[in-house]
Enzyme design. Sequence first.
Site, mmCIF file in Angstrom:
data_model
loop_
_atom_site.group_PDB
_atom_site.id
_atom_site.type_symbol
_atom_site.label_atom_id
_atom_site.label_comp_id
_atom_site.label_asym_id
_atom_site.label_seq_id
_atom_site.Cartn_x
_atom_site.Cartn_y
_atom_site.Cartn_z
ATOM 1 N N TRP A 1 34.371 38.248 45.319
ATOM 2 C CA TRP A 1 35.803 37.778 43.946
ATOM 3 C C TRP A 1 36.392 38.216 43.190
ATOM 4 O O TRP A 1 37.360 38.409 42.362
ATOM 5 C CB TRP A 1 34.897 36.241 43.366
ATOM 6 C CG TRP A 1 36.242 35.584 43.022
ATOM 7 C CD1 TRP A 1 37.320 34.983 43.420
ATOM 8 C CD2 TRP A 1 36.452 36.129 41.785
ATOM 9 N NE1 TRP A 1 38.401 33.820 41.690
ATOM 10 C CE2 TRP A 1 36.788 34.691 40.494
ATOM 11 C CE3 TRP A 1 35.854 36.206 40.074
ATOM 12 C CZ2 TRP A 1 37.720 34.600 39.348
ATOM 13 C CZ3 TRP A 1 36.738 35.829 38.845
ATOM 14 C CH2 TRP A 1 36.767 34.980 38.877
ATOM 15 N N HIS A 2 35.675 39.152 43.016
ATOM 16 C CA HIS A 2 36.122 40.244 41.512
ATOM 17 C C HIS A 2 37.168 41.418 41.896
ATOM 18 O O HIS A 2 37.632 41.887 41.240
ATOM 19 C CB HIS A 2 34.735 40.887 40.757
ATOM 20 C CG HIS A 2 33.848 40.035 40.518
ATOM 21 N ND1 HIS A 2 32.840 39.334 41.338
ATOM 22 C CD2 HIS A 2 33.870 39.426 39.027
ATOM 23 C CE1 HIS A 2 32.443 38.501 39.796
ATOM 24 N NE2 HIS A 2 32.903 38.421 39.236
ATOM 25 N N GLY A 3 37.063 41.595 43.405
ATOM 26 C CA GLY A 3 38.220 42.312 43.208
ATOM 27 C C GLY A 3 38.218 42.565 45.296
ATOM 28 O O GLY A 3 36.744 42.160 45.650
ATOM 29 N N VAL B 1 38.463 44.076 34.864
ATOM 30 C CA VAL B 1 38.699 43.960 36.621
ATOM 31 C C VAL B 1 40.300 43.612 37.190
ATOM 32 O O VAL B 1 40.839 41.920 35.618
ATOM 33 C CB VAL B 1 37.689 42.841 37.471
ATOM 34 C CG1 VAL B 1 37.237 41.568 36.984
ATOM 35 C CG2 VAL B 1 37.673 43.366 38.950
#
Lengths: 55, 397, 411
Positions: free
Chosen positions: B320-322, A53
């Site tokens: 938060w991860h994307g 990611v």
Amino acid sequence: MPPVLRKFWDQIPAPTATLLSHAGSLVVGILTAFVLHYVLYRIGLPSKPFIYVAF
Amino acid sequence: MIFTTYWFFAFTALTLAVYWLLPVATLRWWFLAAACTVFHGHFAGPAGMAPIVVLMVITYVAGFSRQKWACLAAMILCALTLCFYKYALFFIGIVIEPLSSGFAAQLTDAAKKIMPGAPPLGISFFAFEFVHYLFDLRRGGEPIRHPVKFLLFSIFFPSLVAGPIKRYPQFLAALETGSRRLVAGNFADGLRRIAIGFAKKVAIADNLTFLIDHQQPQFAALGLFDRWVFLAMLAFRILLDFSGYSDIAIGVAKLFGVDLPENFNWPYLARNIQDFWQRWHISLSSWIRDYIYIPLGGSRHGPVRRVTNGLIAFGLCGLWHGPAWNFVIWGLYHGVGLALCATYEKIPGVGPAISGVFKREPTIGFVLTQIFVWLGWLVFFYPVAEALKMARLLFGL
Amino acid sequence: MSDFTPQPLPATSAADPASRPFFRPWTLLAGFVLGLGLMAWTGRTVIQRDLHPYAVRFHPMIAPDSQYEPTMGEMRAFVRARCRPDQILVIVGGNSILLGVGQPADRVWTKRLQEILGDRYAVVNLAFRGSSPTDGGAFVAESLRDEFPRQIYIANVAALQAADAIGIESYRFILFDAYYKGLLLPWAPRDQQFKEYLAATDYKTARFERRLGAEADAVLHFRDFWNWWSATKFFTFATPYQPDPNLAYRARAKFKDEETDYDTLPFDQRFTPSVIANDTIITRAYSANGYAKNAQGQWQLAEGSREQFLRFAANAFPDPLKPRTLILISRNSPYYTRQLETDLQTRDETAISDTIAGWEKFGYAALSYGHDFAPEDFGDRTHLTTAGGTKLAAATAPKIQALATQLGYLK
């Protein structure tokens, strides 16, 4: 080191343990070099590594 | 990936040599700070560096002032900066778009004009570390007065891009201790750790990626066993990739005598979801706990608030991860899992019975936890509809 | 939801003071240094063996097409294994036409060339798909100039095609390898081009990265070692070129040369309507750039274009290597050229003559081929069938022999 191995390791007589630890360290050092040598090869190739990611 | 560049290797080797050749720790800090600035500049470029430098200066000054309002303002600024660079387009899409697509398009165009092509390098980590620093100062922590040490805390190059997320008291203590003298053990441990990280990432995770990409399009055609093998590959790919990255960061820091916090602790041996989050991406989960969950009230205001706080915390953890829905859903999925894990024992009648089974047969808890976590990776990696379809197929439905 | 159990973040210093440590740091570091030294030495040593004893050329599974990038050491060993010191070395560089795309390994044109030239010569095919005359094979030949002083290097171009001294981007890894291992002659125009290439503003970082890699490789020989490993043990990572997981990791030397055989591929499959339409456009543009008719109604190359071409030709190879370099000028298939108006055919011939004259002006040998080829000699617009390859070999062999005589190789 996991407790089981730790217990086993502590029971080995000192001279043998010294020899084993030197031999083991040498082998691990060589293996470390082996891995990093490979990484140097891989990063020069056009294949891009997976990145899970973009933070 | 920054670690897989010759520049990174050359930079580390050169910086390390000079660092340890310098006679005193103070000089080493100054030199390391300069080197980290070069590193950040090389990978982030001036456009990527500028917002970070601004945030860094504001955070330093706010911390130095020890004014609670200044720290709060700086924290809000950090959060807004993160939202702007990383989530502006996502928020426009979910908030404005349903109301007025024309206005949303205008806003998107305007945002794209002022935003760089990609968010500043490591913005998520900077924002989280600065917020932690300012938050702890508001709770009475001592600020970092030495600008070089603050700079080092901010842009210490091994953890610059993908963590682990540092805590400043531990980092400064590690820097003070580790930089005093060269210890062969640190060097050997660091090298070993770097090699382990690269082996996980380059030798295993990257090859799993190939197999995953090869099998995913034909997932429905796979046999039941192969589908579960696919899921295992997905689970181990992300573990090995990310923990490999953390290993490299920790190992490189160790070469400089600095201990970074551990980020993973055999997460696939966890016996429940709570246990999992104490083993997976530890520096993030503990940050979420300390700076979102507990400030929201944690478990202090009854079960409803507790569950709500958990869902908010994990929704944000997912985000938060994307900036995408699948990450949010993944976070909420874990939030629900944690809520169940924390409350099932209180269900009258059934709860204690289930708890008894788990205590007698811990393997059952372990298996259920791993199934839960691994199924979650489907949502993490694939669009929700696709993930649900794959999940059904895993159970032969 | 429960609070996470409050716990200090664990750090990496997890040594157990109560127990004796297993690792001896200095021994481990010594092992690391020893290991790197061993790997470098092994890489340097094993690459001197021929890794591809059964290959007649660098087919896709041992070429960059499948993310296998042959090293200079590997290609030099490939040549050494195929040429005795008493033979005249003929290295074939250039692109897919000279690689022999369209001809199976046992009928590739360089085999026929070898048969015609006989045992006095050793023909080695080092062509690559899409490669320019100054790429891989050229650098290998140059690097072997002292070991095989009696050598002829062959490559192909289209009419007036520029040949940059530093080759093209896809094969620049070979230049980096050769350059930073110190295998090339000093050649000011090339050195200058390479310097400018490295310093190009938009690519400075990426190219510096490649330079660092090549410089590290010159010491540690990781590409040599891991190519040896990949060719003889197993390939270490999968690429989309070989999507079958059962074959993805197979040692590359075990793959057979499975280039397409145009003789077995029906005409309709090679000349589909879209291919014909596209190749017709390319054929019509073969000599379009820079030509205009003069007052006498003859095709004439514009001065600017001529100067540019001559500059490329002058700089393409170091001066001492020019006389042993044979440039073949490739033509399009008569299937297409016969459909051209006479005027365009004349323009193509003028361009080919100008190209030959341009290369010869600087001391190279040059030869065009294909003017007497039949449509069946071509598998597509440019690549040759077995019959075409045989004709190419027949056309090229006398020129090579003449060149060998002229260079005094036959004394």
